[in-house]
Scaffold this motif. Structure first.
Motif, PDB file in Angstrom:
ATOM      1  N   VAL A 194      48.790  43.138  18.712  1.00 16.35           N
ATOM      2  CA  VAL A 194      48.822  44.401  19.446  1.00 16.35           C
ATOM      3  C   VAL A 194      47.752  45.354  18.915  1.00 16.35           C
ATOM      4  CG1 VAL A 194      50.225  46.457  19.899  1.00 16.35           C
ATOM      5  CG2 VAL A 194      51.254  44.186  20.081  1.00 16.35           C
ATOM      6  N   GLN A 195      47.552  45.355  17.590  1.00 12.90           N
ATOM      7  CA  GLN A 195      46.573  46.266  16.981  1.00 12.90           C
ATOM      8  C   GLN A 195      45.169  45.974  17.483  1.00 12.90           C
ATOM      9  OE1 GLN A 195      47.168  49.021  14.776  1.00 12.90           O
ATOM     10  NE2 GLN A 195      45.116  49.306  15.581  1.00 12.90           N
ATOM     11  N   GLU A 196      44.789  44.666  17.527  1.00 15.70           N
ATOM     12  CA  GLU A 196      43.449  44.311  18.012  1.00 15.70           C
ATOM     13  C   GLU A 196      43.277  44.684  19.481  1.00 15.70           C
ATOM     14  OE1 GLU A 196      42.767  40.238  17.229  1.00 15.70           O
ATOM     15  OE2 GLU A 196      42.454  40.505  15.081  1.00 15.70           O
ATOM     16  N   GLU A 197      44.328  44.472  20.265  1.00 18.14           N
ATOM     17  CA  GLU A 197      44.247  44.833  21.672  1.00 18.14           C
ATOM     18  C   GLU A 197      44.103  46.345  21.835  1.00 18.14           C
ATOM     19  OE1 GLU A 197      44.447  43.897  25.915  1.00 18.14           O
ATOM     20  OE2 GLU A 197      43.987  42.767  24.093  1.00 18.14           O
ATOM     21  N   ILE A 198      44.818  47.118  21.013  1.00 18.68           N
ATOM     22  CA  ILE A 198      44.725  48.577  21.078  1.00 18.68           C
ATOM     23  C   ILE A 198      43.322  49.039  20.669  1.00 18.68           C
ATOM     24  CG2 ILE A 198      45.557  50.700  20.000  1.00 18.68           C
ATOM     25  CD1 ILE A 198      47.372  49.600  22.199  1.00 18.68           C
ATOM     26  N   ASN A 199      42.733  48.387  19.643  1.00 18.52           N
ATOM     27  CA  ASN A 199      41.353  48.736  19.245  1.00 18.52           C
ATOM     28  C   ASN A 199      40.407  48.540  20.409  1.00 18.52           C
ATOM     29  OD1 ASN A 199      42.276  49.319  16.684  1.00 18.52           O
ATOM     30  ND2 ASN A 199      41.754  47.302  15.844  1.00 18.52           N
ATOM     31  N   VAL A 252      41.199  48.578  23.564  1.00 21.22           N
ATOM     32  CA  VAL A 252      41.508  49.583  24.575  1.00 21.22           C
ATOM     33  C   VAL A 252      40.883  50.933  24.183  1.00 21.22           C
ATOM     34  CG1 VAL A 252      43.400  50.942  25.559  1.00 21.22           C
ATOM     35  CG2 VAL A 252      43.603  48.458  25.397  1.00 21.22           C
ATOM     36  N   GLU A 253      40.951  51.245  22.890  1.00 22.31           N
ATOM     37  CA  GLU A 253      40.404  52.533  22.438  1.00 22.31           C
ATOM     38  C   GLU A 253      38.898  52.576  22.631  1.00 22.31           C
ATOM     39  OE1 GLU A 253      41.276  55.666  18.814  1.00 22.31           O
ATOM     40  OE2 GLU A 253      41.820  53.547  18.599  1.00 22.31           O
ATOM     41  N   ASP A 254      38.183  51.457  22.335  1.00 28.85           N
ATOM     42  CA  ASP A 254      36.736  51.399  22.588  1.00 28.85           C
ATOM     43  C   ASP A 254      36.462  51.636  24.064  1.00 28.85           C
ATOM     44  OD1 ASP A 254      36.287  50.918  19.946  1.00 28.85           O
ATOM     45  OD2 ASP A 254      35.994  48.753  20.168  1.00 28.85           O
ATOM     46  N   PHE A 255      37.260  51.012  24.919  1.00 32.58           N
ATOM     47  CA  PHE A 255      37.057  51.163  26.359  1.00 32.58           C
ATOM     48  C   PHE A 255      37.286  52.611  26.788  1.00 32.58           C
ATOM     49  CE2 PHE A 255      38.894  51.286  30.633  1.00 32.58           C
ATOM     50  CZ  PHE A 255      37.880  50.712  31.373  1.00 32.58           C
ATOM     51  N   LYS A 308      45.499  38.130  25.161  1.00 35.37           N
ATOM     52  CA  LYS A 308      44.369  39.061  25.270  1.00 35.37           C
ATOM     53  C   LYS A 308      44.300  39.642  26.684  1.00 35.37           C
ATOM     54  CE  LYS A 308      41.225  37.160  21.782  1.00 35.37           C
ATOM     55  NZ  LYS A 308      39.937  36.491  21.538  1.00 35.37           N
ATOM     56  N   MET A 309      43.717  40.801  26.774  1.00 29.64           N
ATOM     57  CA  MET A 309      43.494  41.501  28.038  1.00 29.64           C
ATOM     58  C   MET A 309      44.819  41.767  28.763  1.00 29.64           C
ATOM     59  SD  MET A 309      40.211  42.034  28.289  1.00 29.64           S
ATOM     60  CE  MET A 309      39.843  42.274  30.005  1.00 29.64           C
ATOM     61  N   THR A 310      45.845  42.145  27.970  1.00 27.74           N
ATOM     62  CA  THR A 310      47.115  42.516  28.586  1.00 27.74           C
ATOM     63  C   THR A 310      47.152  44.002  28.891  1.00 27.74           C
ATOM     64  OG1 THR A 310      48.310  40.728  27.483  1.00 27.74           O
ATOM     65  CG2 THR A 310      49.624  42.582  28.244  1.00 27.74           C
ATOM     66  N   ILE A 311      46.599  44.829  27.975  1.00 23.46           N
ATOM     67  CA  ILE A 311      46.686  46.283  28.140  1.00 23.46           C
ATOM     68  C   ILE A 311      45.410  46.850  28.774  1.00 23.46           C
ATOM     69  CG2 ILE A 311      47.088  48.448  26.921  1.00 23.46           C
ATOM     70  CD1 ILE A 311      48.516  46.875  24.753  1.00 23.46           C
ATOM     71  N   GLN A 312      44.226  46.328  28.382  1.00 27.81           N
ATOM     72  CA  GLN A 312      42.952  46.896  28.835  1.00 27.81           C
ATOM     73  C   GLN A 312      42.828  46.963  30.362  1.00 27.81           C
ATOM     74  OE1 GLN A 312      40.195  45.269  30.317  1.00 27.81           O
ATOM     75  NE2 GLN A 312      38.868  47.083  30.299  1.00 27.81           N
ATOM     76  N   PRO A 313      43.175  45.884  31.132  1.00 32.09           N
ATOM     77  CA  PRO A 313      43.054  45.995  32.592  1.00 32.09           C
ATOM     78  C   PRO A 313      43.954  47.076  33.172  1.00 32.09           C
ATOM     79  CG  PRO A 313      43.226  43.694  31.948  1.00 32.09           C
ATOM     80  CD  PRO A 313      43.502  44.493  30.726  1.00 32.09           C
ATOM     81  N   LEU A 314      45.096  47.341  32.539  1.00 29.06           N
ATOM     82  CA  LEU A 314      45.980  48.404  33.034  1.00 29.06           C
ATOM     83  C   LEU A 314      45.351  49.764  32.801  1.00 29.06           C
ATOM     84  CD1 LEU A 314      49.419  47.057  31.726  1.00 29.06           C
ATOM     85  CD2 LEU A 314      48.305  46.599  33.917  1.00 29.06           C
ATOM     86  N   VAL A 315      44.732  49.930  31.633  1.00 27.72           N
ATOM     87  CA  VAL A 315      44.054  51.196  31.322  1.00 27.72           C
ATOM     88  C   VAL A 315      42.874  51.394  32.258  1.00 27.72           C
ATOM     89  CG1 VAL A 315      42.769  52.444  29.548  1.00 27.72           C
ATOM     90  CG2 VAL A 315      44.820  51.144  28.922  1.00 27.72           C
ATOM     91  N   GLU A 316      42.093  50.332  32.473  1.00 30.21           N
ATOM     92  CA  GLU A 316      40.945  50.409  33.380  1.00 30.21           C
ATOM     93  C   GLU A 316      41.391  50.782  34.782  1.00 30.21           C
ATOM     94  OE1 GLU A 316      37.284  47.567  34.983  1.00 30.21           O
ATOM     95  OE2 GLU A 316      38.653  46.854  33.439  1.00 30.21           O
TER      96      GLU A 316
END
Length: 612
Positions: free
Chosen positions: A460-465, A467-470, A499-507
């Motif tokens: 989760v931490q790597e995915e959040i990192n 997401v934060e960059d994005f 991977k890519m579970t949270i970033q597409p939602l944020v995008e």
């Protein structure tokens, strides 16, 4: 004749159409059609006709048996009546008896001496000689005759049930059921009553008629009639009925007829439901209207018929099974080899040259299989020899084109892209454009993560990192219009997710929610544990969706042809594949109020997923 030509053309046309339809059927269907038309239908029809013939014969045979038995019973009943008639004839023609009944006796002694001398013996003779006669009584209106055994004074009121019938009968003889009330209850008889006065010439010397009325009443035992119809051959019940439909005697197990004599025959009481009833009128003049009624059960009437039908059905079934087995063996020999040959011909069409290996046989199909194998071998050799060089040539050309493509691809690779971005970032630092340099750093990390994908699972931490960059890149894009918040519980940071579970939602929240919003927007990301589930929530205060659009989105999450919300749809489908439908996926949205996406995943990954 012209109509003859028309018929020939019609039959020729019908024949051609039939042949066309038959040519379009498979061999298996043709063989099945032959079996149905030439074996199955003829067998069923012939056995059906044979069954009808046998059933009718058995029914007629059973009816003839019943008629023959009824004739025997008719004769038995007639024999009982004839015995009473025979005795009545002796009384009827006895001149001495007639004269003695016409005498005016002077007192009891005078009558008694004649009674002992002749009258008593005349009565006893009938009862003792004839076994079916229960008693004999002679009624007369001679007032000097005393009531005694066999003789009674005629009281018309007492004998009114039969008196008028005897007097008014031209023959002077009738047979009717009668009953007496005795000590042991009511007792019934069949009584033959005869007017003795009708024998006019009692004496050849005088020729005088009788002085007084004299009627002989001969009572016959009912048991004699019971015995006469006690025919054990019958499989049913027999009833002897008089002209008033009263039961005189019966061969039955029904106790109703033994309660009192001459019970009325009622169908509801004496004929069980489903029984067969036969009626035979007695061929006896004195018993006009009397009849024999036979009641037979369905099992008695139809038992032999059912057994015959079962036997015929068994024979039919065995013959069909035997014929079907033989035809099946024969047709299988034909159809199986033809189907194998057809499949191998299709393989040859796809350039798969395989030899057909099966039991060929020495018939026409076997010859066809051998010719096919020879053709396949020759065709395979021809292709290998004549087309080998052409195939090699095409292969070289393909390899040459592939080398050219690989050379072009190698000119631009990820290292070149990262080096270029790194050079731009360093130049921005030298020019003191620190914000631009920072965004390029985030972009480089994002691209490197996308290109060098590695394992599908991350923490989760790597995915959040990521997401934060994005989000920092999006802030650079939107400026003060976009703010964000990220809340991750400490014990959830090391949980594993795809991977890519949270970033597409944020995008999706940035592009579809905040970008179209006129004023500033906010994106919030929350990750925490809930029992055995990991809860991920991504929300925004963007333009949101109305209820209709939200329903459309829900309905098309699994539709590959739906070209809207691709990022959201891909996340949903990947999670369903990873967690085998154990993942929970919710979307909450209101128009002009924002959208919230909630995901709940099992903490334990499926066993087939490789963990970091």
């Amino acid at each position: 004749m012209w109509w003859n030509k028309v018929l020939k053309k019609f039959f020729k046309f019908s024949k051609e159409r039939l042949l066309d339809k038959l040519d379009n059927l498979s061999v298996r269907k043709k063989l099945l059609l032959v079996y149905i038309l030439c074996v199955l239908i003829p067998t069923i029809v012939s056995h059906f006709i044979f069954t009808i013939f046998i059933v009718k014969n058995l029914q007629q045979q059973k009816i003839n048996q019943i008629k023959s038995a009824f004739n025997i019973l008719n004769t038995n009943v007639k024999r009982v009546i004839d015995e009473a008639i025979l005795y009545s004839n002796t009384l009827y023609t006895d001149d001495l008896l007639n004269d003695m009944l016409d005498i005016d006796y002077h007192g009891m002694d005078d009558f008694y001496s004649n009674y002992v001398q002749y009258l008593r013996n005349r009565i006893y003779q009938g009862r003792n000689v004839y076994s079916n006669i229960a008693r004999v009584t002679i009624y007369t209106n001679n007032s000097t005759i005393l009531n005694s055994d066999g003789y009674r004074k005629l009281n018309i009121q007492e004998v009114k049930e039969w008196y008028d019938k005897v007097i008014n009968n031209p023959q002077g003889i009738v047979v009717i059921p009668t009953s007496d009330s005795g000590v042991n209850g009511e007792e019934g008889y069949v009584s033959l009553l005869r007017n003795l006065n009708q024998y006019e010439q009692r004496s050849t010397s005088t020729g005088n008629n009788s002085k007084y009325t004299k009627i002989a009443k001969i009572d016959i035992y009912l048991s004699s009639f019971f015995n006469s119809i006690n025919f054990e051959v019958f499989g049913g019940e027999i009833y002897l009925l008089d002209s008033s439909n009263r039961i005189i005697a019966a061969h039955t197990y029904n106790n109703l007829i033994f309660t009192k004599p001459f019970v009325k025959f009622e169908t509801s009481k004496f004929v069980p439901k489903g029984s067969y009833v036969f009626v035979n009128n007695l061929d006896i003049t004195l018993l006009s209207g009397w009849k024999l009624v036979g009641v037979f059960s369905r099992s008695y009437m139809m038992g032999e018929i059912y057994r015959a039908i079962e036997f015929i059905l068994l024979i039919s079934l065995l013959s069909l099974i035997f014929a079907t087995f033989l035809i099946r063996v024969i047709t299988t020999s034909l159809s199986n080899r033809l189907e194998l040959l057809e499949r191998h011909i299709r393989k040859v069409k796809k350039q798969r040259f395989e030899i057909l290996t099966c039991r060929e046989g020495n018939d026409e199909i076997g010859s066809l299989i051998r010719e096919f194998n020879n053709m396949t071998v020759r065709l395979k050799e021809l292709i290998e020899k004549e087309m080998l060089s052409e195939i090699q040539k095409k292969t070289l050309e393909v390899e040459k084109k592939q080398a050219e493509i690989n050379a072009l691809q190698s000119q631009i690779n990820p290292h070149f892209l990262f080096n270029t971005l790194d050079s731009i970032r360093m130049r921005s630092v030298l020019k003191n454009e620190l914000e631009t340099a920072e965004i390029i750093k985030y972009l480089t990390r994002t691209l490197r993560r996308l290109i060098y994908w590695g394992n599908d699972i991350t923490t989760v931490q790597e995915e959040i990192n990521f997401v934060e960059d994005f989000l920092k890149i999006q802030q650079y894009r939107f400026g003060e219009k976009l703010t964000y918040e990220i809340f991750v519980e400490e014990d959830a940071k090391n949980c594993l997710i795809p991977k890519m579970t949270i970033q597409p939602l944020v995008e999706n929240a940035c592009i579809h929610g905040i970008e179209e919003k006129e004023d500033s927007g906010r994106v919030t990301v929350r990750v925490k544990k809930e029992g055995v589930k990991l809860m991920i929530e991504v929300s925004d205060n963007g333009i949101g969706m109305d209820e209709k659009k939200l329903e459309e989105l829900y309905a098309n999450l699994n539709n590959p042809l739906y070209d809207k919300s691709i990022g959201l749809k891909n996340v949903y489908r990947r999670l369903m594949l990873y967690y085998n439908d154990n993942a929970e996926f919710y979307i909450e949205s209101s128009f002009q109020k924002g959208t919230k996406v909630i995901i709940k995943l099992p903490l334990e990954l499926p066993v087939f997923v490789h963990k970091i």
